[in-house]
Write a protein that holds these residues in place. Structure first.
Motif, short mmCIF file in Angstrom:
data_model
loop_
_atom_site.label_atom_id
_atom_site.label_comp_id
_atom_site.label_asym_id
_atom_site.label_seq_id
_atom_site.Cartn_x
_atom_site.Cartn_y
_atom_site.Cartn_z
N GLN A 148 -3.49 2.29 6.17
CA GLN A 148 -4.89 2.05 6.48
C GLN A 148 -5.38 0.90 5.62
O GLN A 148 -4.94 0.69 4.52
CB GLN A 148 -5.73 3.29 6.21
CG GLN A 148 -5.34 4.46 7.07
CD GLN A 148 -6.07 5.72 6.68
OE1 GLN A 148 -6.75 5.76 5.68
NE2 GLN A 148 -5.90 6.75 7.48
N GLY A 149 -6.34 0.17 6.12
CA GLY A 149 -6.91 -0.94 5.38
C GLY A 149 -6.54 -2.26 6.01
O GLY A 149 -5.70 -2.34 6.91
N GLU A 178 0.85 -1.18 0.00
CA GLU A 178 0.00 0.00 0.00
C GLU A 178 0.88 1.24 0.00
O GLU A 178 1.88 1.30 0.71
CB GLU A 178 -0.91 -0.02 1.23
CG GLU A 178 -1.91 1.09 1.24
CD GLU A 178 -2.86 0.99 2.41
OE1 GLU A 178 -3.42 2.03 2.75
OE2 GLU A 178 -3.02 -0.09 2.97
N ARG A 236 -5.74 -1.10 -2.30
CA ARG A 236 -6.56 0.12 -2.35
C ARG A 236 -6.59 0.75 -0.97
O ARG A 236 -6.92 0.11 0.02
CB ARG A 236 -7.97 -0.22 -2.82
CG ARG A 236 -8.82 1.01 -3.11
CD ARG A 236 -10.13 0.65 -3.78
NE ARG A 236 -10.91 -0.32 -3.04
CZ ARG A 236 -11.73 -0.04 -2.04
NH1 ARG A 236 -11.85 1.21 -1.63
NH2 ARG A 236 -12.41 -0.99 -1.44
N SER A 237 -6.24 2.00 -0.89
CA SER A 237 -6.16 2.71 0.39
C SER A 237 -7.50 2.68 1.11
O SER A 237 -8.53 2.98 0.53
CB SER A 237 -5.73 4.16 0.15
OG SER A 237 -5.63 4.84 1.37
N GLY A 238 -7.47 2.28 2.37
CA GLY A 238 -8.65 2.26 3.19
C GLY A 238 -9.58 1.08 2.98
O GLY A 238 -10.64 1.00 3.59
N SER A 239 -9.21 0.15 2.12
CA SER A 239 -10.07 -1.01 1.85
C SER A 239 -10.25 -1.83 3.13
O SER A 239 -9.29 -2.11 3.84
CB SER A 239 -9.46 -1.90 0.76
OG SER A 239 -10.25 -3.07 0.60
N VAL A 240 -11.47 -2.22 3.40
CA VAL A 240 -11.75 -3.05 4.56
C VAL A 240 -12.19 -4.46 4.14
O VAL A 240 -12.63 -5.25 4.96
CB VAL A 240 -12.83 -2.41 5.48
CG1 VAL A 240 -12.30 -1.13 6.09
CG2 VAL A 240 -14.13 -2.18 4.73
N GLU A 281 0.16 5.83 6.23
CA GLU A 281 -0.70 5.51 7.35
C GLU A 281 -1.03 4.02 7.42
O GLU A 281 -1.49 3.53 8.43
CB GLU A 281 -2.02 6.31 7.25
CG GLU A 281 -1.82 7.81 7.43
CD GLU A 281 -1.30 8.49 6.15
OE1 GLU A 281 -1.53 7.96 5.04
OE2 GLU A 281 -0.64 9.52 6.28
N THR A 296 0.31 4.31 1.03
CA THR A 296 0.13 5.35 2.04
C THR A 296 1.01 5.06 3.24
O THR A 296 1.26 3.91 3.58
CB THR A 296 -1.34 5.44 2.50
OG1 THR A 296 -1.68 4.23 3.15
CG2 THR A 296 -2.26 5.71 1.34
#
Length: 170
Positions: A37-38, A31, A138-142, A35, A33
């Motif tokens: 995230q995900g 990823e 994908r950024s923030g994918s959960v 951060e 980012t």
């Protein structure tokens, strides 16, 4: 110059790598980012389920971009002849048999920095593998790894009663 204005130096694989994905290619993309995230931090498409043949390339690539890898967590049922450790690039990497599922590999850098990678099945088509890898980073994918594989057609889902084959003569 403030921290937000300073250029970020990354050592990520270029997007063009994914355009060249073909059967028999192992690709890792983390990823982008900071951060992180995900649910997942990246994806890996091994050529086979033979860990002795596949893991060294993954560890070498990750070490170049992340630093020394100390542990790998894999589902023992998904891989052939899972050892407890391997020496890769003159460094011992411990291998933990974890019930993470055959769709995930856990990578530990240093003492406790953990990365979770989607494992694309070796039999996946290039288009399905690219789609799964794209969703994984994908950024923030959960979306969980198993669901990504089902959604992109690279994994398997449990067939419903209407999809089960009928017995001969029915």
């Amino acid at each position: 110059m403030s921290d937000s204005d300073s250029p970020r130096v990354t050592r990520l694989l270029p997007d063009a790598v994914h355009q060249a994905v073909r059967p028999g290619t192992a690709v890792v993309r983390l990823e982008t980012t900071h951060e992180r995230q995900g649910v997942l931090d990246g994806a890996w498409w091994p050529r086979s389920r033979e860990i002795a043949a596949e893991l060294p390339g993954l560890i070498t690539a990750l070490t170049e971009h992340l630093g020394p890898i100390t542990r790998v967590g894999l589902d023992a049922g998904a891989w052939e002849e899972l050892p407890t450790r391997m020496t890769i690039d003159d460094r011992v990497v411990h291998i933990d048999s974890s019930p993470v599922g055959d769709d995930t590999v856990l990578i530990t850098r240093g003492g406790q920095d953990l990365f979770s990678l989607l494992v694309v099945p070796p039999h996946a088509t290039p288009d399905a593998a690219r789609a799964a890898m794209t969703e994984a980073v994908r950024s923030g994918s959960v979306t969980q790894a198993e669901q990504i594989l089902v959604d992109t057609g690279t994994g398997h889902s449990t067939p419903s009663a209407t999809e089960l084959p009928s017995a001969p003569g029915e």
